[in-house]
Design an enzyme around this catalytic site. Structure first.
Site, PDB file in Angstrom:
ATOM      1  N   TYR A 110      33.267  36.024  37.335  1.00 29.40           N
ATOM      2  CA  TYR A 110      34.182  36.610  38.323  1.00 29.40           C
ATOM      3  C   TYR A 110      34.260  38.132  38.154  1.00 29.40           C
ATOM      4  O   TYR A 110      34.215  38.893  39.128  1.00 29.40           O
ATOM      5  CB  TYR A 110      35.568  35.968  38.166  1.00 29.40           C
ATOM      6  CG  TYR A 110      36.667  36.548  39.007  1.00 29.40           C
ATOM      7  CD1 TYR A 110      36.525  36.749  40.371  1.00 29.40           C
ATOM      8  CD2 TYR A 110      37.891  36.889  38.424  1.00 29.40           C
ATOM      9  CE1 TYR A 110      37.561  37.282  41.132  1.00 29.40           C
ATOM     10  CE2 TYR A 110      38.930  37.413  39.186  1.00 29.40           C
ATOM     11  CZ  TYR A 110      38.754  37.618  40.539  1.00 29.40           C
ATOM     12  OH  TYR A 110      39.769  38.140  41.298  1.00 29.40           O
TER      13      TYR A 110
ATOM     14  N   LYS B  39      32.964  40.846  40.952  1.00 30.75           N
ATOM     15  CA  LYS B  39      33.855  41.854  41.538  1.00 30.75           C
ATOM     16  C   LYS B  39      33.304  43.260  41.248  1.00 30.75           C
ATOM     17  O   LYS B  39      33.371  44.146  42.100  1.00 30.75           O
ATOM     18  CB  LYS B  39      35.275  41.734  40.986  1.00 30.75           C
ATOM     19  CG  LYS B  39      36.036  40.468  41.352  1.00 30.75           C
ATOM     20  CD  LYS B  39      36.197  40.221  42.829  1.00 30.75           C
ATOM     21  CE  LYS B  39      37.221  41.069  43.515  1.00 30.75           C
ATOM     22  NZ  LYS B  39      37.474  40.602  44.925  1.00 30.75           N
TER      23      LYS B  39
ATOM     24  N   ARG C 232      51.090  40.710  30.285  1.00 30.18           N
ATOM     25  CA  ARG C 232      50.454  40.983  31.568  1.00 30.18           C
ATOM     26  C   ARG C 232      51.273  41.987  32.363  1.00 30.18           C
ATOM     27  O   ARG C 232      52.454  42.211  32.097  1.00 30.18           O
ATOM     28  CB  ARG C 232      50.330  39.686  32.399  1.00 30.18           C
ATOM     29  CG  ARG C 232      49.339  38.675  31.848  1.00 30.18           C
ATOM     30  CD  ARG C 232      47.909  39.185  31.929  1.00 30.18           C
ATOM     31  NE  ARG C 232      46.934  38.221  31.413  1.00 30.18           N
ATOM     32  CZ  ARG C 232      46.511  38.161  30.142  1.00 30.18           C
ATOM     33  NH1 ARG C 232      46.997  38.977  29.227  1.00 30.18           N
ATOM     34  NH2 ARG C 232      45.598  37.277  29.787  1.00 30.18           N
TER      35      ARG C 232
END
Ligand SMILES: NC(=O)c1ccc[n+]([C@@H]2O[C@H](COP(=O)([O-])OP(=O)(O)OC[C@H]3O[C@@H](n4cnc5c(N)ncnc54)[C@H](O)[C@@H]3O)[C@@H](O)[C@H]2O)c1
Length: 334
Positions: free
Chosen positions: A151, A155, A219
């Site tokens: 991924y 990207k 996060r």
């Protein structure tokens, strides 16, 4: 572009949102309509009826892996927000070629079609996944690039392709590296973000499964409403060819999130820690100074975002069914 002081709409422009039927895209379409734009949703999937019914919204169904369909879908468009793609790291591990076909080839098609159709501005929603394992805290746009998932590689290939189209063909593209987005409209069967996952378990009065180290894993959670503001700010004020981190700039640990979920729902949270997967137990937080420099300021605090999302989801929402996978055994070929 908002309403003018006397309440009339400003000059309408046709704006396209690829992936406009998805989570972030549908929120962005609604915001752009509110700002007075006509919006073309360019997506393989049909938008929700309430979104399609908004004034000035049209659905241009297209598979962005096909160049002819992409070219047709972007005809007459002034600005493109390119959000369509695979957003799942787990799916990219299971089906890397599929992931690359939409995130790599699909993004190349969108950039090329913007050039061929004379689109004025393009904003691409990339991901902080391109950085790989964080080496610094918080991360600026200068952080080394070393994606560890297909991924992240797909990207990144989209970013590099669009920047080459900027350098070689003058494409006016701005790239947003997004941290973890949350808010209304996430699909619990595919969305991997912890905010809505934790909230869904809590609203079902069940223990919250926490993958990874509960304190060391942190996060940057950013509300989808702030993401819409950031993308529009980039379209209006961004410097072509530049990359901007898109987040809240605030650090939250998994324990901190569970505590905030408890406050938002008015009930203590119970945790079910799972330390069998520690691959992403790192601090992943954005330095958003560069985006602030062009006029962005996040407005929704985690407490406020959680409270409104809890109200939106209501009691006993569908439970998350996403698995987390960073690797798998290769299939044995006969
Ligand atoms: N959600 C997040 O936290 C997050 C974080 C970082 C980056 N991103 C990026 O933001 C973008 C939007 O994410 P999301 O969470 O809204 O994803 P989503 O899965 O909800 O929406 C993606 C949309 O793309 C469409 N699409 C997929 N393949 C297509 C194709 N071949 N042709 C046309 N349309 C196609 C899907 O139908 C879907 O409506 C993605 O590019 C993702 O990589 C998301």
């Amino acid at each position: 572009m908002g309403k003018t002081p006397n309440g009339s709409r400003p000059q309408n422009k046709l704006v396209a949102v690829t992936g406009g039927s998805g989570f972030v895209g549908s929120n962005l379409v609604a915001r752009l309509v509110d700002d007075g734009h006509q919006v073309a949703i360019v997506d393989l999937a049909t938008p929700a009826p309430e979104l399609a019914a908004l004034p000035g919204v049209q659905h241009r169904r297209a598979d962005l892996r096909d160049y002819g369909e992409t070219l047709l879908a972007l005809r007459g468009v002034d600005t493109v927000y390119h959000l369509a793609g695979n957003a799942s790291g787990t799916l990219s591990v299971e089906r890397p070629r599929f992931d690359f076909q939409i995130n790599g080839l699909g993004t190349c098609n969108v950039g090329n079609a913007c050039v061929d159709q004379g689109v004025r501005r393009l904003v691409y929603m990339s991901s902080a996944i391109v950085y790989g394992t964080p080496q610094t805290f918080p991360m600026t746009e200068e952080h080394p690039i070393a994606p560890f998932l297909p991924y992240g590689a797909s990207k990144l290939s989209g970013e590099l392709t669009l920047r080459s189209l900027h350098d070689a063909l003058g494409l006016q593209v701005m790239i947003a590296r997004s941290f973890v987005v949350y808010g209304p409209g996430e699909d619990p069967r595919t969305a991997g973000g912890e905010v809505s996952q934790f909230l869904r378990w809590q609203l079902n009065e069940l223990p919250i499964p926490v993958v990874g180290d509960i304190d060391r894993k942190t996060r940057d959670f950013v509300h989808v409403s702030d993401v819409c503001s950031a993308l529009i700010t980039m379209a209006e004020n961004g410097v072509p060819g530049e990359i901007y981190n898109m987040g809240s700039g605030r650090e939250v640990s998994m324990r901190g999130l569970a505590d905030a979920v408890a406050v938002a729902t008015g009930k203590p949270s119970r945790l079910k820690p799972d330390e069998s997967e520690l691959a992403d137990s790192f601090r992943l937080v954005a330095d958003i100074s560069k985006l602030r420099g062009i006029g962005y300021e996040p407005k929704i605090t985690l407490a406020a975002g959680l409270k409104s999302l809890a109200e939106h989801l209501g009691p006993f929402p569908e439970l998350p069914s996403v698995t987390v996978a960073f690797s798998r055994e290769p299939a044995v070929r006969a």
